[in-house]
Enzyme design. Structure first.
Site, short mmCIF file in Angstrom:
data_model
loop_
_atom_site.label_atom_id
_atom_site.label_comp_id
_atom_site.label_asym_id
_atom_site.label_seq_id
_atom_site.Cartn_x
_atom_site.Cartn_y
_atom_site.Cartn_z
N GLY A 160 0.69 8.85 2.83
CA GLY A 160 1.05 10.24 2.60
C GLY A 160 2.44 10.39 2.00
O GLY A 160 2.59 11.05 0.97
N PHE A 161 3.44 9.81 2.62
CA PHE A 161 4.78 9.98 2.07
C PHE A 161 5.58 8.67 2.07
O PHE A 161 6.78 8.66 1.89
CB PHE A 161 5.53 11.11 2.75
N ALA A 162 4.87 7.56 2.26
CA ALA A 162 5.56 6.28 2.33
C ALA A 162 4.93 5.26 1.39
O ALA A 162 3.75 5.34 1.08
CB ALA A 162 5.51 5.74 3.75
N ARG A 163 5.75 4.33 0.93
CA ARG A 163 5.24 3.16 0.23
C ARG A 163 5.60 1.96 1.09
O ARG A 163 6.64 1.94 1.73
CB ARG A 163 5.88 3.03 -1.16
N CYS A 164 4.71 0.98 1.09
CA CYS A 164 4.90 -0.14 1.97
C CYS A 164 5.00 -1.43 1.15
O CYS A 164 4.16 -1.67 0.29
CB CYS A 164 3.72 -0.18 2.93
N GLY B 207 0.84 -1.19 0.00
CA GLY B 207 0.00 0.00 0.00
C GLY B 207 0.87 1.24 0.00
O GLY B 207 2.10 1.15 0.05
N ASP C 280 -3.99 10.58 15.44
CA ASP C 280 -4.48 10.34 14.09
C ASP C 280 -5.19 8.99 14.03
O ASP C 280 -5.05 8.24 13.07
CB ASP C 280 -3.31 10.38 13.10
P1 ADP Z 1 1.72 6.98 5.71
O1 ADP Z 1 2.35 7.27 7.02
O2 ADP Z 1 2.52 7.52 4.57
O3 ADP Z 1 0.27 7.35 5.63
P2 ADP Z 1 0.99 4.25 6.28
O4 ADP Z 1 1.70 3.87 7.52
O5 ADP Z 1 -0.45 4.61 6.42
O6 ADP Z 1 1.80 5.40 5.51
O7 ADP Z 1 1.14 3.05 5.26
C1 ADP Z 1 0.65 3.14 3.94
C2 ADP Z 1 -0.06 1.84 3.53
O8 ADP Z 1 0.83 0.74 3.61
C3 ADP Z 1 -1.22 1.46 4.40
O9 ADP Z 1 -2.43 2.05 4.00
C4 ADP Z 1 -1.28 -0.06 4.23
O10 ADP Z 1 -1.95 -0.40 3.05
C5 ADP Z 1 0.18 -0.42 4.10
N1 ADP Z 1 0.77 -0.82 5.40
C6 ADP Z 1 1.32 0.00 6.32
N2 ADP Z 1 1.80 -0.68 7.38
C7 ADP Z 1 1.53 -1.99 7.13
C8 ADP Z 1 1.78 -3.23 7.84
N3 ADP Z 1 2.40 -3.23 9.03
N4 ADP Z 1 1.38 -4.39 7.27
C9 ADP Z 1 0.75 -4.38 6.06
N5 ADP Z 1 0.49 -3.27 5.35
C10 ADP Z 1 0.87 -2.08 5.86
#
Ligand code: ADP
Length: 323
Positions: free
Chosen positions: A54-58, A51, A166
């Protein structure tokens, strides 16, 4: 766009914030096939993208032992200014210290020349937002189960003087056993002194507490732990009704609804009077009049019906049949 898919319907960002997000996204290239520490310690094989935020890809990643994790990846280029850097390193600092069964576990953090990687516990069943979208709304037994876990995690965080700030369905992930895991500490704040008040406006429009928007009416005070309680109230309503209580297409309308505490229960959705009573007591404009985490957990909503021991994975798609 894929960004739109990540956002719950009717959870609009300000146009300025949305534009900023798009700009940041452009800066984040796909990381290499093998994620490696510049110092040659950590090594993970990269899999598919889970996923983006905002500023990260996971990404899904695997270590040498074959264990799976999530790698939250942030391009160094996107941390242009001091404020962004402070925010990101603040997130790491806070998240590192959070060790609780209902908080996404922070494994480690490292960097290569382009990116910073946060290795996190994998939550393979996505977020409560994704689940709500597939299901439309949750049954009250499910809400009891998820909310009590949420309250436990918040009690732990607040005990460590951390305010999440948040809380929303999209930041609450589900592990393989459908336990909730609070994630994304990007806006979390550590209160060194109980009397410290944070003044920054942050949070997602639909979930923002009134005192964050308009002040608490008490001269010289900012906001504190009670903003997370408000978040619990919004989350509970959204679980049972299928959308947040102050929903509107326009952010300013959302703010006006929050200001006047305008929300109602749609007639076509059956919600118990116990649940309604609890939501109304939590969504109190006066932060100090909101029930505490313990008060909420003691509410008769949690005793007024079935309390499941666990939630089946199939609940991600259809309402569970209890037996
Ligand atoms: P940001 O801080 O940029 O908003 P997030 O922490 O919300 O980023 O992570 C972005 C996306 O990555 C999430 O919406 C989700 O789909 C995926 N994701 C984040 N953390 C996890 C995790 N621990 N396990 C599985 N998917 C995750």
């Amino acid at each position: 766009s894929s960004t739109a898919n990540q956002k719950p319907p009717g959870d609009p960002k300000t146009p300025k914030a949305a534009a900023k997000d798009r700009k940041k996204k452009l800066l984040c290239a796909t990381p290499p096939q093998v994620l490696q520490d510049t110092r040659g310690r950590a090594e993970y094989d990269r899999g598919r993208q889970l996923g983006e935020g905002g500023f990260a890809r996971c990404f899904l990643v695997q270590n040498k032992e074959g264990e799976l994790f999530a790698a939250k990846t942030v391009a160094k280029k996107s941390l242009q200014n001091q404020r962004m850097k402070a925010k990101f390193f603040g997130e790491i600092q806070v998240h590192k210290t959070m060790i609780h069964p209902n908080v996404v576990k922070f494994i480690e953090c490292f960097e290569d020349s382009d990116n910073i990687y946060m290795i996190l516990e994998l939550c393979p069943n996505k977020s409560l937002m994704d689940m709500l979208r597939a299901r439309k709304r949750f049954t009250e037994p499910e809400a009891r189960f998820f909310l009590l876990q949420l309250l436990g995690a918040l009690k732990y965080m607040h005990g460590k003087k951390v305010i999440h700030r948040d809380l929303k369905l999209g930041n609450i992930f589900l592990d393989a056993e459908m336990n909730i895991k609070i994630g994304d500490f990007g806006l979390a704040a550590l209160l060194v002194n109980e009397n410290d008040r944070k003044r920054t406006i942050c949070g997602t429009p639909n979930y923002i507490a009134p005192e964050v928007l308009f002040g608490s009416g008490k001269e010289g005070q900012g906001h504190s732990f009670q903003v997370d309680l408000w978040g619990v109230g919004v989350i509970m309503y959204a679980m049972l009704v299928g959308k947040p209580p102050f929903q509107a297409g326009d952010v300013n309308v959302i703010y006006q609804k929050i200001r006047h505490n305008t929300f109602s229960w749609p007639e076509e959705v059956p919600v118990s009077s116990a649940a309604k009573h609890l939501v109304h007591s939590i969504l109190n404009h006066d932060p100090d009049a909101r029930p505490t985490l313990d008060d909420i957990a003691d509410h008769y909503f949690f005793k007024s019906g079935f309390f499941p021991r666990s939630i089946p994975v199939s609940a991600g798609k259809q309402p569970p049949v209890w037996r």
